[in-house]
Motif scaffolding. Structure first.
Motif, short mmCIF file in Angstrom:
data_model
loop_
_atom_site.label_atom_id
_atom_site.label_comp_id
_atom_site.label_asym_id
_atom_site.label_seq_id
_atom_site.Cartn_x
_atom_site.Cartn_y
_atom_site.Cartn_z
N PRO A 60 0.71 -1.26 -0.01
CA PRO A 60 -0.17 0.15 0.09
C PRO A 60 0.82 1.24 -0.04
O PRO A 60 1.77 1.31 0.72
N LEU A 61 0.29 2.16 -0.70
CA LEU A 61 0.85 3.69 -0.92
C LEU A 61 0.17 4.45 -0.33
O LEU A 61 -0.99 4.68 -0.79
N VAL A 62 0.18 5.04 1.09
CA VAL A 62 -0.66 5.59 1.91
C VAL A 62 -0.45 7.32 2.37
O VAL A 62 0.92 7.60 2.43
N VAL A 63 -1.43 8.14 2.15
CA VAL A 63 -1.42 9.15 2.76
C VAL A 63 -2.79 9.19 3.68
O VAL A 63 -3.97 9.03 3.28
N PRO A 64 -2.56 9.34 5.02
CA PRO A 64 -3.61 8.80 5.93
C PRO A 64 -4.82 9.63 5.57
O PRO A 64 -6.15 9.29 5.90
N GLU A 65 -4.92 10.85 5.15
CA GLU A 65 -6.21 11.93 5.17
C GLU A 65 -6.91 11.31 3.91
O GLU A 65 -7.91 11.53 3.70
N VAL A 66 -6.13 10.60 2.71
CA VAL A 66 -6.84 10.25 1.69
C VAL A 66 -7.07 8.99 1.46
O VAL A 66 -8.31 8.72 0.97
N ASN A 67 -6.24 7.90 1.85
CA ASN A 67 -6.82 6.47 1.69
C ASN A 67 -6.04 5.81 2.94
O ASN A 67 -5.76 4.71 2.87
N PRO A 68 -6.69 5.97 4.10
CA PRO A 68 -6.19 5.42 5.46
C PRO A 68 -6.39 3.79 5.28
O PRO A 68 -5.67 3.19 6.01
N ASP A 69 -7.72 3.34 4.70
CA ASP A 69 -8.08 1.99 4.84
C ASP A 69 -6.99 1.07 4.10
O ASP A 69 -6.89 -0.12 4.43
N ASP A 70 -6.32 1.49 3.36
CA ASP A 70 -5.28 0.88 2.59
C ASP A 70 -4.14 0.35 3.38
O ASP A 70 -3.54 -0.70 2.96
#
Length: 332
Positions: A107-117
């Motif tokens: 997963p490639l994650v930005v917490p405000e954008v795709n936290p569930d990843d």
């Protein structure tokens, strides 16, 4: 409150030291802290929360102990070698390099954008490119409401994105010295050249932004293009964004969207010369948005200006936020 055993790989580097600063600011619940770096830096002492820690040399045995989360920022080659070793020992790695960003199962994650990843991790989570991180926050807000049809990026990236060598080139260049890091002087100049050029004429940095935007937003076919430019600014990246939407929009509604989106600070009062600038974004963890206006040359399209501290939100802060997310979701 439960406390966690945290390791930092690349602890003596620019981002590694910023990890420690952000962890302290956020009062991250640390039980034991382990600092790793190259053999050159082993033995150095770093102070954290009033206690001195000795930097250890990173080896294949470094993770033969109880470590919950390891924050990596030591370059792609180090990450490729040591992240899988750590993951096999039960450590969750949050990696700040480009090593795993486009791996299908990471997963490639930005917490405000795709936290569930983060829930899809197999021991490794990738932190995106600095310019991508700040750009996907406004994109997510717009996509949720109107749907995004196309994105055009033009970046104005600070020399700290190249690490201490980039900063030195700017500072020394202002004194009239020749560059040692960049192919041309960066002082009083702009370089439309970040990372290596590819056969298609784009730089690797530009392709990173294109591919990572699609992955984070879950839109593999989204038309995205980018031109990435290094500018003589010490810290904080700026991005000019031209965004074509699926539906028409009301500017007041767009302002409200950004005002209510976590991690975004709206600075758009042009009558009073209020707009985002690197000068004021540096040292902050948020993404600053302004100069929002309709693009009259194309239907359903808007322009905006996006600024963020590339060492904080573009690297260290986002990495620590991912670690916080793992705890919040009970994944560690």
């Amino acid at each position: 409150m439960k406390r966690y055993n945290i390791a930092i790989v690349g602890a003596t580097g620019m981002v590694g030291r910023k990890f420690l600063e952000v962890l302290a600011e956020k009062k991250f619940p640390i039980e034991n802290l382990y600092l790793f770096a190259s053999s050159r830096s082993a033995g150095n002492e770093i102070e954290y929360q009033g206690k001195k820690y000795v930097v250890e040399e990173l080896t294949e045995k470094s993770f033969d102990r109880n470590i919950d989360i390891a924050l990596f920022s030591a370059g792609a080659s180090i990450s490729k070698k040591f992240s899988p070793i750590a993951a096999k020992k039960g450590v969750i790695v949050v990696d700040n390099s480009s090593a795993f960003r486009m791996e299908k199962d990471i997963p490639l994650v930005v917490p405000e954008v795709n936290p569930d990843d983060v829930e899809k991790h197999n021991g490794i989570i990738a932190n995106p490119n600095c310019s991508t991180i700040q750009s996907v926050l406004p994109l997510k807000a717009l996509d949720k409401k109107y749907g995004i049809k196309r994105v055009i990026y033009s970046t104005y990236q600070a020399v700290s994105g190249s690490g201490v060598k980039g900063v030195a080139d700017l500072q020394n260049g202002l004194k009239g010295e020749e560059p040692k890091n960049y192919p041309y002087p960066i002082a009083n100049n702009c370089l439309p050249h970040i990372d290596v050029f590819l056969d298609n004429g784009y730089t690797k940095e530009e392709i990173k932004m294109i591919e990572e935007t699609r992955k984070i937003l879950g839109k593999p076919e989204l038309p995205v293009t980018a031109t990435c430019v290094r500018v003589p600014v010490e810290n904080s990246h700026s991005v000019s964004m031209n965004i074509e939407l699926e539906e028409d929009f009301d500017l007041n509604e767009v302002f409200e969207l950004f005002n209510n989106f976590e991690g975004i600070i709206l600075q758009d009062d042009v009558q009073n010369n209020i707009y985002p600038m690197p000068l004021f974004a540096s040292g902050k963890n948020e993404v600053f948005i302004g100069r929002i206006r309709k693009d009259f040359s194309n239907p359903n399209t808007l322009n905006l200006w996006c600024v963020a501290d590339n060492i904080r939100k573009g690297a260290a802060t986002n990495t620590v936020q991912i670690a916080e997310l793992l705890i919040k979701k009970g994944l560690v």
